[in-house]
Write an enzyme that holds these catalytic residues in place. Structure first.
Site, PDB file in Angstrom:
ATOM      1  N   HIS A 100       0.692   0.362 -12.808  1.00  0.00           N
ATOM      2  CA  HIS A 100       1.680  -1.010 -13.216  1.00  0.00           C
ATOM      3  C   HIS A 100       2.987  -0.214 -13.458  1.00  0.00           C
ATOM      4  O   HIS A 100       3.351   0.856 -14.360  1.00  0.00           O
ATOM      5  CB  HIS A 100       0.996  -1.516 -15.119  1.00  0.00           C
ATOM      6  CG  HIS A 100       1.783  -2.572 -15.285  1.00  0.00           C
ATOM      7  ND1 HIS A 100       1.428  -3.523 -14.356  1.00  0.00           N
ATOM      8  CD2 HIS A 100       2.959  -3.084 -16.535  1.00  0.00           C
ATOM      9  CE1 HIS A 100       2.339  -4.323 -14.563  1.00  0.00           C
ATOM     10  NE2 HIS A 100       3.347  -4.657 -15.751  1.00  0.00           N
ATOM     11  N   ASN A 119       1.501   3.014  -2.233  1.00  0.00           N
ATOM     12  CA  ASN A 119       0.472   3.562  -3.595  1.00  0.00           C
ATOM     13  C   ASN A 119      -0.661   4.197  -2.813  1.00  0.00           C
ATOM     14  O   ASN A 119      -0.647   5.768  -3.237  1.00  0.00           O
ATOM     15  CB  ASN A 119       0.311   3.285  -4.775  1.00  0.00           C
ATOM     16  CG  ASN A 119       1.625   3.106  -5.809  1.00  0.00           C
ATOM     17  OD1 ASN A 119       1.655   4.329  -6.425  1.00  0.00           O
ATOM     18  ND2 ASN A 119       1.995   2.002  -5.497  1.00  0.00           N
ATOM     19  N   ARG A 143      -6.270  -8.799  -9.614  1.00  0.00           N
ATOM     20  CA  ARG A 143      -6.976  -9.164 -10.109  1.00  0.00           C
ATOM     21  C   ARG A 143      -7.920  -9.097 -11.299  1.00  0.00           C
ATOM     22  O   ARG A 143      -8.000  -7.434 -11.339  1.00  0.00           O
ATOM     23  CB  ARG A 143      -8.129 -10.382  -9.437  1.00  0.00           C
ATOM     24  CG  ARG A 143      -7.886 -10.407  -7.748  1.00  0.00           C
ATOM     25  CD  ARG A 143      -8.923 -10.811  -6.974  1.00  0.00           C
ATOM     26  NE  ARG A 143      -8.036 -12.129  -5.927  1.00  0.00           N
ATOM     27  CZ  ARG A 143      -8.724 -12.913  -6.231  1.00  0.00           C
ATOM     28  NH1 ARG A 143      -8.927 -13.629  -7.433  1.00  0.00           N
ATOM     29  NH2 ARG A 143      -7.353 -14.058  -5.372  1.00  0.00           N
ATOM     30  N   LYS A 145     -16.396 -14.933 -10.192  1.00  0.00           N
ATOM     31  CA  LYS A 145     -16.039 -13.247  -9.721  1.00  0.00           C
ATOM     32  C   LYS A 145     -17.119 -12.109 -10.171  1.00  0.00           C
ATOM     33  O   LYS A 145     -17.394 -11.796  -8.957  1.00  0.00           O
ATOM     34  CB  LYS A 145     -15.298 -13.575 -11.121  1.00  0.00           C
ATOM     35  CG  LYS A 145     -14.903 -11.794 -10.994  1.00  0.00           C
ATOM     36  CD  LYS A 145     -13.667 -12.091 -11.983  1.00  0.00           C
ATOM     37  CE  LYS A 145     -12.715 -12.861 -12.032  1.00  0.00           C
ATOM     38  NZ  LYS A 145     -11.630 -12.001 -12.491  1.00  0.00           N
ATOM     39  N   ASN A 196      -5.837   2.102 -13.161  1.00  0.00           N
ATOM     40  CA  ASN A 196      -4.612   1.405 -12.745  1.00  0.00           C
ATOM     41  C   ASN A 196      -3.349   1.846 -12.876  1.00  0.00           C
ATOM     42  O   ASN A 196      -2.871   2.893 -14.320  1.00  0.00           O
ATOM     43  CB  ASN A 196      -5.053  -0.159 -13.485  1.00  0.00           C
ATOM     44  CG  ASN A 196      -3.779  -1.688 -12.639  1.00  0.00           C
ATOM     45  OD1 ASN A 196      -2.976  -1.186 -11.472  1.00  0.00           O
ATOM     46  ND2 ASN A 196      -3.417  -1.917 -13.422  1.00  0.00           N
ATOM     47  N   GLY A 213       0.530  -1.397   0.312  1.00  0.00           N
ATOM     48  CA  GLY A 213      -0.073   0.009   0.330  1.00  0.00           C
ATOM     49  C   GLY A 213       0.992   1.430  -0.074  1.00  0.00           C
ATOM     50  O   GLY A 213       0.258   2.123   0.246  1.00  0.00           O
TER      51      GLY A 213
HETATM   52  C1  GRF Z   1       2.873  -1.552  -7.226  1.00  0.00           C
HETATM   53  O1  GRF Z   1       3.709  -1.231  -7.893  1.00  0.00           O
HETATM   54  C2  GRF Z   1       1.704  -1.167  -8.840  1.00  0.00           C
HETATM   55  O2  GRF Z   1       2.507  -1.035  -9.452  1.00  0.00           O
HETATM   56  C3  GRF Z   1       1.417  -2.130  -8.590  1.00  0.00           C
HETATM   57  O3  GRF Z   1       1.361  -3.522  -7.464  1.00  0.00           O
HETATM   58  C4  GRF Z   1       2.404  -2.179  -6.926  1.00  0.00           C
HETATM   59  C5  GRF Z   1       1.504  -1.626  -5.548  1.00  0.00           C
HETATM   60  O4  GRF Z   1       2.901  -1.619  -4.741  1.00  0.00           O
HETATM   61  N1  GRF Z   1       0.429  -2.510  -9.630  1.00  0.00           N
HETATM   62  P1  GRF Z   1       2.318  -1.689  -2.714  1.00  0.00           P
HETATM   63  O5  GRF Z   1       1.447  -2.055  -2.482  1.00  0.00           O
HETATM   64  O6  GRF Z   1       1.050   0.307  -3.659  1.00  0.00           O
HETATM   65  O7  GRF Z   1       3.494  -0.387  -2.420  1.00  0.00           O
END
Ligand code: GRF
Length: 190
Positions: free
Chosen positions: A109, A14, A91, A65, A107, A12
């Site tokens: 990535h 982000n 998912r 789902k 999202n 978490g």
């Molecule tokens: C990040 O690198 C994001 O790009 C990817 O999953 C990771 C999540 O990291 N989709 P965090 O849980 O936010 O530290």
């Protein structure tokens, strides 16, 4: 104020970056729900410590789902969520969520999409020996790491950089690019 749900299954960081941007007044938003498929995810602890409502589900306890996504949608509607912000939610979404929030699911990535989709994108890119790496923020569709790209930021991989170094650089970019992109997006749309 934009009401958002953050979907995450991991540490978490982000989530932390978005929350910090909100607390500092940079983002005019509120995280009203954190959704996770992992009860022991660190992000859940973090959300609880901030009194943010969480919805943790075990996909195996549902017949399909469709069933668990229907429950997520009703939680989101109940909390008046406007945007779903995915940050480490591992998912693929079905039409239940996608059709409930068209063009409202985003999202992040850790690669320059469309290269290196899926798990361990940083490791995949590093092992490939790419000289430019980066981060993508995109709309979510029914394909893994598919959907139109909203923002990307790259950096040069220098010869001395280890896997750890590039990982740190990717996360540093993520934590800045996600709040910045959300801000721009919400300003454009409103
Ligand atoms: C990040 O690198 C994001 O790009 C990817 O999953 C990771 C999540 O990291 N989709 P965090 O849980 O936010 O530290």
């Amino acid at each position: 104020m934009t009401k958002i749900a953050v979907f995450a299954s991991g540490t978490g960081t982000n989530f932390d970056a978005i929350l910090k941007a909100i607390e500092e007044g940079y983002l005019n938003a509120e995280i009203v729900l954190v959704v996770s498929d992992k009860s022991d995810a660190k992000v859940i602890e973090k959300a609880k410590s901030k009194q943010i409502e969480t919805f943790v589900f075990n996909p195996k306890s549902y017949a399909s789902k469709t069933d668990y996504e229907n429950e997520i949608v009703s939680k989101c509607i109940g909390k008046k969520v406007e945007w779903l912000i995915l940050a480490g939610y591992m998912r693929i979404l079905s039409t239940v969520l996608l059709d409930s929030y068209p063009n409202r699911i985003i999202n992040i990535h850790p690669s320059l999409l469309p290269a290196f989709k899926g798990k361990d994108a940083i490791g995949q890119a590093f092992d490939y020996g790419v000289k430019v790496m980066g981060v993508s923020i995109h709309y979510v569709n029914a394909e893994m790491d598919g959907g139109k790209i909203i923002a990307q930021k790259s950096f040069d991989v220098m010869p001395h950089m280890t896997h750890d170094d590039v990982e740190k650089e990717v996360h540093k970019i993520e934590h800045q690019l996600y709040p910045e992109t959300l801000k721009k997006l919400w300003e454009e749309i409103k």
